[in-house]
Design a protein around this motif. Structure first.
Motif, PDB file in Angstrom:
ATOM      1  N   PRO A 418      30.317  56.032  39.202  1.00  0.00           N
ATOM      2  CA  PRO A 418      30.759  55.249  38.039  1.00  0.00           C
ATOM      3  C   PRO A 418      30.405  53.775  38.222  1.00  0.00           C
ATOM      4  O   PRO A 418      30.387  53.283  39.357  1.00  0.00           O
ATOM      5  N   PHE A 419      30.134  53.105  37.124  1.00  0.00           N
ATOM      6  CA  PHE A 419      29.959  51.650  37.199  1.00  0.00           C
ATOM      7  C   PHE A 419      31.286  50.977  36.860  1.00  0.00           C
ATOM      8  O   PHE A 419      31.874  51.222  35.804  1.00  0.00           O
ATOM      9  N   VAL A 420      31.782  50.169  37.781  1.00  0.00           N
ATOM     10  CA  VAL A 420      32.976  49.359  37.513  1.00  0.00           C
ATOM     11  C   VAL A 420      32.688  47.973  38.064  1.00  0.00           C
ATOM     12  O   VAL A 420      32.260  47.840  39.214  1.00  0.00           O
ATOM     13  N   ASP A 421      32.906  46.957  37.252  1.00  0.00           N
ATOM     14  CA  ASP A 421      32.571  45.598  37.658  1.00  0.00           C
ATOM     15  C   ASP A 421      33.739  44.996  38.443  1.00  0.00           C
ATOM     16  O   ASP A 421      34.666  44.425  37.866  1.00  0.00           O
ATOM     17  N   ALA A 422      33.670  45.153  39.785  1.00  0.00           N
ATOM     18  CA  ALA A 422      34.780  44.719  40.642  1.00  0.00           C
ATOM     19  C   ALA A 422      34.983  43.207  40.538  1.00  0.00           C
ATOM     20  O   ALA A 422      36.106  42.708  40.635  1.00  0.00           O
ATOM     21  N   GLU A 423      33.887  42.487  40.313  1.00  0.00           N
ATOM     22  CA  GLU A 423      33.971  41.017  40.245  1.00  0.00           C
ATOM     23  C   GLU A 423      34.802  40.588  39.034  1.00  0.00           C
ATOM     24  O   GLU A 423      35.664  39.711  39.119  1.00  0.00           O
ATOM     25  N   LEU A 424      34.544  41.267  37.903  1.00  0.00           N
ATOM     26  CA  LEU A 424      35.284  40.958  36.668  1.00  0.00           C
ATOM     27  C   LEU A 424      36.781  41.206  36.887  1.00  0.00           C
ATOM     28  O   LEU A 424      37.639  40.420  36.484  1.00  0.00           O
ATOM     29  N   LEU A 425      37.088  42.323  37.581  1.00  0.00           N
ATOM     30  CA  LEU A 425      38.486  42.673  37.818  1.00  0.00           C
ATOM     31  C   LEU A 425      39.144  41.706  38.798  1.00  0.00           C
ATOM     32  O   LEU A 425      40.287  41.295  38.616  1.00  0.00           O
ATOM     33  N   ALA A 426      38.403  41.334  39.843  1.00  0.00           N
ATOM     34  CA  ALA A 426      38.958  40.398  40.833  1.00  0.00           C
ATOM     35  C   ALA A 426      39.265  39.076  40.150  1.00  0.00           C
ATOM     36  O   ALA A 426      40.287  38.438  40.413  1.00  0.00           O
ATOM     37  N   GLY A 427      38.387  38.683  39.223  1.00  0.00           N
ATOM     38  CA  GLY A 427      38.584  37.440  38.475  1.00  0.00           C
ATOM     39  C   GLY A 427      39.908  37.443  37.737  1.00  0.00           C
ATOM     40  O   GLY A 427      40.603  36.429  37.665  1.00  0.00           O
ATOM     41  N   PHE A 428      40.299  38.595  37.228  1.00  0.00           N
ATOM     42  CA  PHE A 428      41.536  38.702  36.471  1.00  0.00           C
ATOM     43  C   PHE A 428      42.737  38.353  37.348  1.00  0.00           C
ATOM     44  O   PHE A 428      43.584  37.539  36.990  1.00  0.00           O
ATOM     45  N   ARG A 429      42.799  38.970  38.545  1.00  0.00           N
ATOM     46  CA  ARG A 429      43.947  38.715  39.434  1.00  0.00           C
ATOM     47  C   ARG A 429      43.942  37.289  39.965  1.00  0.00           C
ATOM     48  O   ARG A 429      44.970  36.633  40.034  1.00  0.00           O
ATOM     49  N   ASP A 430      42.748  36.819  40.337  1.00  0.00           N
ATOM     50  CA  ASP A 430      42.676  35.467  40.896  1.00  0.00           C
ATOM     51  C   ASP A 430      43.147  34.440  39.879  1.00  0.00           C
ATOM     52  O   ASP A 430      43.852  33.494  40.204  1.00  0.00           O
ATOM     53  N   ARG A 431      42.729  34.631  38.627  1.00  0.00           N
ATOM     54  CA  ARG A 431      43.113  33.707  37.554  1.00  0.00           C
ATOM     55  C   ARG A 431      44.634  33.717  37.382  1.00  0.00           C
ATOM     56  O   ARG A 431      45.251  32.700  37.115  1.00  0.00           O
ATOM     57  N   PHE A 432      45.216  34.911  37.539  1.00  0.00           N
ATOM     58  CA  PHE A 432      46.658  35.042  37.337  1.00  0.00           C
ATOM     59  C   PHE A 432      47.449  34.376  38.454  1.00  0.00           C
ATOM     60  O   PHE A 432      48.438  33.708  38.226  1.00  0.00           O
ATOM     61  N   PHE A 433      47.036  34.597  39.701  1.00  0.00           N
ATOM     62  CA  PHE A 433      47.833  34.152  40.847  1.00  0.00           C
ATOM     63  C   PHE A 433      47.212  33.008  41.644  1.00  0.00           C
ATOM     64  O   PHE A 433      47.838  32.493  42.550  1.00  0.00           O
ATOM     65  N   GLY A 434      45.936  32.744  41.429  1.00  0.00           N
ATOM     66  CA  GLY A 434      45.261  31.847  42.348  1.00  0.00           C
ATOM     67  C   GLY A 434      44.998  32.622  43.622  1.00  0.00           C
ATOM     68  O   GLY A 434      45.071  33.850  43.642  1.00  0.00           O
ATOM     69  N   SER A 435      44.766  31.937  44.717  1.00  0.00           N
ATOM     70  CA  SER A 435      44.367  32.618  45.947  1.00  0.00           C
ATOM     71  C   SER A 435      45.480  33.487  46.515  1.00  0.00           C
ATOM     72  O   SER A 435      45.236  34.385  47.302  1.00  0.00           O
ATOM     73  N   ALA A 436      46.751  33.242  46.107  1.00  0.00           N
ATOM     74  CA  ALA A 436      47.867  34.015  46.661  1.00  0.00           C
ATOM     75  C   ALA A 436      47.759  35.502  46.348  1.00  0.00           C
ATOM     76  O   ALA A 436      48.362  36.325  47.005  1.00  0.00           O
TER      77      ALA A 436
END
Ligand SMILES: C[S@@+](CC[C@H](N)C(=O)[O-])C[C@H]1O[C@@H](n2cnc3c(N)ncnc32)[C@H](O)[C@@H]1O
Length: 471
Positions: A418-436
């Motif tokens: 399957p193709f899943v864009d891990a970078e796009l998903l990681a961006g979501f969490r990082d934006r929400f919490f910052g590096s924490a």
């Protein structure tokens, strides 16, 4: 068969979900449905072509986002235009079936209040209609409606309406069902229990039919089982969290100190009379599915964790060589967990759906995205799963989640990933919490505690220097 024009009066939220919900329901029921302008999703009136009133009734027996359906008799920008069209229909005897019937005429303004006197004037202007029956305001045989649309902003409503519609009421949609499933009165809820309206819409995008078998692999408190059970499916679910499935987590209701002993997914199904639709829920990790390969499902309807309000974890060990669990330890063994990246979660979900859905079966799930990195090409894909719907629910200025629906169109090719864009998903969490956001739940907790300790030290230091200055 020639199609007839209908007006769908839609509810005023989840606007981007209306057309996909209608398309999905019509396709499931095998009903021909043509949108006059499918791109026009903002205003509350959708014009569609259908075979007849019966088709409209069938579709609205499922849809949450259409309030009511009307057989459209006239549409225009002025009352003169509306009356001209109605008069020409009278020549064709359009209301002959209702000549002796009780009737009423209702006037509704969108974004503008129409006074009682103005309404009365509008109604009296239809005195030429060939209706001989009594006027009956409650439950008449014939209910005629005049809609005046003044745009979406009540503060900037123009003098004259943008559009006027006149039609006969045919049926109402299912929005009222949502109050029956309100989370306020539900026996067992958690912090991520799904809104009942969305749970029912998910069942529609999954084209759930009576007798289907539907699984939620991230079942939590089972809200999505309720949504699919309502449409007649047999439902089952899995969740990694033993405490959630056994109703032993901290209560999420304000002022509730302890959970009642009978709080469970099962109790919810009983509360709503859906007990005979309930198969079971099992503690299990979605990363290590417990099912036989030949299990076939009609739909998978789920809301995986995004790592915001609940951890994204799977069973595993950080040790290079995990210690084996010995026979006598098996019963009481609680497996350790490791981080389950969002990319992995969605890849596993697509793989699971490709293996276990029937051909024609549907996978419906929520997918978190950051608005800036989003484009359709970056959405999860696998060639045996065809994207059918993609509806956005905005969560904040930066982020949203998308309700995605896929149909399995063929058996998967074993070599395809399957193709899943891990970078796009990681961006979501990082934006929400910052590096924490990085790391496991324990690591995040540690970071939060360290920050709290640091802040306390700073406060103490400030207080002691203030008291030294004072003395
Ligand atoms: C967003 S919540 C689902 C909420 C659910 N729809 C409801 O209405 O209560 C995600 C759920 O996934 C579960 N989960 C997290 N990791 C999992 C895993 N590896 N396998 C199975 N379930 C998991 C969590 O325990 C949580 O209950």
């Amino acid at each position: 068969m020639a199609l007839t024009r209908y007006l769908l009066w839609c509810v005023n939220d989840l606007v981007g979900f209306r057309v996909p919900e209608l398309r999905s329901v019509a396709a499931m029921l095998g009903i021909q449905l043509r949108f006059q302008d499918p791109e026009e999703t903002e205003h509350p009136y959708l014009l569609v072509d259908l075979e007849d009133d019966e088709s409209a009734r069938k579709i609205l027996s499922r849809t949450l986002l259409v309030r009511s359906c009307f057989r459209l008799y006239a549409a225009g920008q002025s009352m003169a235009e509306i009356h001209r069209q109605i008069r020409s229909l009278i020549a064709q005897d359009f209301l002959s079936a209702y000549r002796e019937a009780s009737f009423r005429i209702q006037v509704e303004g969108f974004s503008k209040t129409i006074s009682f006197q103005e309404k009365l004037d509008r109604v009296n202007a239809f005195a030429y209609l060939p209706l001989k029956g009594p006027v009956k305001l409650k439950d008449p045989d014939l209910s005629l409606h005049l809609f005046e649309y003044y745009g979406l902003d009540p503060n900037r409503a123009p003098e004259e309406p943008y559009r006027i519609f006149f039609g006969r009421w045919v049926c109402d949609g299912q929005r009222k069902q949502t109050s029956k499933y309100s989370l306020k009165d539900r026996k067992f809820i958690g912090s991520t229990s799904m809104d009942p309206c969305l749970a029912l819409i998910m069942g529609n995008l999954a084209q759930v039919k009576p007798g289907d078998i539907v699984l939620d692999p991230f079942v939590g408190t089972g809200s999505l089982l309720i949504g699919s059970g309502h449409w007649g499916a047999y439902v089952l679910g899995t969740d990694i969290d033993y405490l959630t499935l056994h109703g032993k987590t901290k209560p999420t209701r304000y002022n509730q100190e302890f959970r009642a002993p009978d709080e469970s997914v099962e109790a919810n199904m009983k509360q709503y009379g859906l007990w005979n639709r309930y198969l079971d829920v099992v503690v299990s990790d979605a990363a290590l599915p417990i099912w036989r390969r030949n299990l076939r499902l009609d739909a998978i309807v789920t809301d995986p964790p995004y790592g915001i309000r609940e951890a994204t974890e799977k069973i595993g060990s950080k040790r290079h060589k995990p210690r084996p669990v010995l026979g006598h330890q098996v019963k009481s063994h609680i497996p350790s967990r490791v981080q389950y990246g969002l990319g992995e979660i969605y890849k596993d979900l697509l793989r699971f759906a490709a293996t276990h859905l029937e051909i024609g079966g549907r996978l419906v799930f929520w997918y978190p995205v950051n608005q800036d990195g989003y484009c359709e090409e970056r959405l999860p894909s696998l060639s045996c799963l065809q994207l059918r719907a993609n509806c956005e629910q905005v969560l904040s200025v930066h982020s949203s989640r998308r309700l995605m629906a896929y149909t399995k169109i063929k058996e998967p090719e074993s070599s395809e990933e399957p193709f899943v864009d891990a970078e796009l998903l990681a961006g979501f969490r990082d934006r929400f919490f910052g590096s924490a956001a990085k790391g496991t739940r324990q690591e995040r907790k540690k970071t939060v505690n360290e920050k709290r300790q640091k802040r306390l030290h700073e406060l103490h230091a400030q207080l002691s220097s203030a008291s030294e200055e004072g003395s």
